[in-house]
Motif scaffolding. Structure first.
Motif, PDB file in Angstrom:
ATOM      1  N   THR A  72      -1.868 -11.385   0.695  1.00 30.72           N
ATOM      2  CA  THR A  72      -0.571 -10.795   0.125  1.00 30.72           C
ATOM      3  C   THR A  72      -0.048  -9.377   0.904  1.00 30.72           C
ATOM      4  O   THR A  72      -0.858  -8.956   1.641  1.00 30.72           O
ATOM      5  CB  THR A  72      -0.586 -10.279  -1.463  1.00 30.72           C
ATOM      6  OG1 THR A  72       0.591 -10.085  -2.120  1.00 30.72           O
ATOM      7  CG2 THR A  72      -1.647  -8.976  -1.746  1.00 30.72           C
ATOM      8  N   ASP A  73       0.821  -8.897   0.393  1.00 32.04           N
ATOM      9  CA  ASP A  73       1.395  -7.566   1.090  1.00 32.04           C
ATOM     10  C   ASP A  73       0.914  -6.403   0.332  1.00 32.04           C
ATOM     11  O   ASP A  73       0.464  -6.666  -0.799  1.00 32.04           O
ATOM     12  CB  ASP A  73       3.221  -7.739   1.118  1.00 32.04           C
ATOM     13  CG  ASP A  73       3.725  -7.634   0.161  1.00 32.04           C
ATOM     14  OD1 ASP A  73       3.762  -6.565  -0.720  1.00 32.04           O
ATOM     15  OD2 ASP A  73       4.069  -9.009  -0.374  1.00 32.04           O
ATOM     16  N   GLY A  74       1.245  -5.188   0.910  1.00 31.14           N
ATOM     17  CA  GLY A  74       0.624  -4.009   0.141  1.00 31.14           C
ATOM     18  C   GLY A  74       1.196  -3.758  -1.140  1.00 31.14           C
ATOM     19  O   GLY A  74       0.849  -3.432  -1.984  1.00 31.14           O
ATOM     20  N   SER A  75       2.503  -4.063  -1.171  1.00 26.96           N
ATOM     21  CA  SER A  75       3.345  -3.699  -2.425  1.00 26.96           C
ATOM     22  C   SER A  75       2.958  -4.609  -3.542  1.00 26.96           C
ATOM     23  O   SER A  75       3.003  -4.328  -4.741  1.00 26.96           O
ATOM     24  CB  SER A  75       5.069  -3.899  -2.060  1.00 26.96           C
ATOM     25  OG  SER A  75       5.288  -3.439  -0.971  1.00 26.96           O
ATOM     26  N   SER A  76       2.647  -5.919  -3.256  1.00 26.04           N
ATOM     27  CA  SER A  76       2.063  -6.840  -4.425  1.00 26.04           C
ATOM     28  C   SER A  76       0.558  -6.722  -4.668  1.00 26.04           C
ATOM     29  O   SER A  76       0.347  -7.239  -5.653  1.00 26.04           O
ATOM     30  CB  SER A  76       2.580  -8.197  -3.784  1.00 26.04           C
ATOM     31  OG  SER A  76       3.911  -8.527  -3.688  1.00 26.04           O
ATOM     32  N   ARG A  78      -1.069  -4.673  -5.945  1.00 23.02           N
ATOM     33  CA  ARG A  78      -1.435  -4.033  -7.285  1.00 23.02           C
ATOM     34  C   ARG A  78      -1.213  -4.917  -8.536  1.00 23.02           C
ATOM     35  O   ARG A  78      -1.975  -5.035  -9.541  1.00 23.02           O
ATOM     36  CB  ARG A  78      -0.848  -2.655  -7.411  1.00 23.02           C
ATOM     37  CG  ARG A  78       0.665  -2.937  -7.594  1.00 23.02           C
ATOM     38  CD  ARG A  78       1.253  -1.507  -7.914  1.00 23.02           C
ATOM     39  NE  ARG A  78       2.785  -1.483  -7.893  1.00 23.02           N
ATOM     40  CZ  ARG A  78       3.325  -0.585  -8.200  1.00 23.02           C
ATOM     41  NH1 ARG A  78       2.846   0.415  -8.749  1.00 23.02           N
ATOM     42  NH2 ARG A  78       4.859  -0.778  -8.365  1.00 23.02           N
ATOM     43  N   TYR A  79      -0.327  -5.858  -8.313  1.00 21.44           N
ATOM     44  CA  TYR A  79      -0.132  -6.770  -9.293  1.00 21.44           C
ATOM     45  C   TYR A  79      -0.922  -8.147  -9.163  1.00 21.44           C
ATOM     46  O   TYR A  79      -1.058  -8.881 -10.263  1.00 21.44           O
ATOM     47  CB  TYR A  79       1.371  -7.307  -9.186  1.00 21.44           C
ATOM     48  CG  TYR A  79       2.316  -6.318  -9.356  1.00 21.44           C
ATOM     49  CD1 TYR A  79       2.611  -5.543 -10.481  1.00 21.44           C
ATOM     50  CD2 TYR A  79       3.234  -5.699  -8.138  1.00 21.44           C
ATOM     51  CE1 TYR A  79       3.455  -4.582 -10.835  1.00 21.44           C
ATOM     52  CE2 TYR A  79       4.043  -4.724  -8.402  1.00 21.44           C
ATOM     53  CZ  TYR A  79       4.323  -4.341  -9.549  1.00 21.44           C
ATOM     54  OH  TYR A  79       5.233  -3.108  -9.618  1.00 21.44           O
TER      55      TYR A  79
END
Length: 92
Positions: A72-76, A78-79
């Motif tokens: 996943t990318d860094g923004s996703s 945490r979810y």
């Protein structure tokens, strides 16, 4: 050199088998499954997945075994940390 990876998500045996079946040779070769969370949808977030072959410096490895990688990318991240992926052919 093989590195030990601490899987940050769980992929059930049924889900793993179905992902490898659907992804075929593309997923087994140099590809990996990319999970992304984007703004939108009824709850404010939409989950997307697809086969990819290019990783960026901002990507995070969520899961890895002999044949399957999930990134996943860094923004996703945490979810998705702690996510469980399962598969069922039931219609209910």
């Amino acid at each position: 050199m093989d590195m030990q990876v601490d899987n940050l998500i769980q992929v059930s045996a049924a889900a793993r088998e179905e992902l490898l079946r659907l992804g075929g040779a593309e997923l087994r070769s140099a590809g990996f499954l990319r999970l992304v969370v984007v703004p939108g949808g009824c709850t404010g977030l939409t989950y997307e997945m697809g086969i990819d072959s290019v990783q960026t410096p901002f990507d995070r490895l969520l899961y890895k075994d002999e044949e399957l990688q999930v990134v996943t990318d860094g923004s996703s991240f945490r979810y998705l940390k702690g996510l469980s992926i399962d598969y069922s052919a039931d219609l209910v």
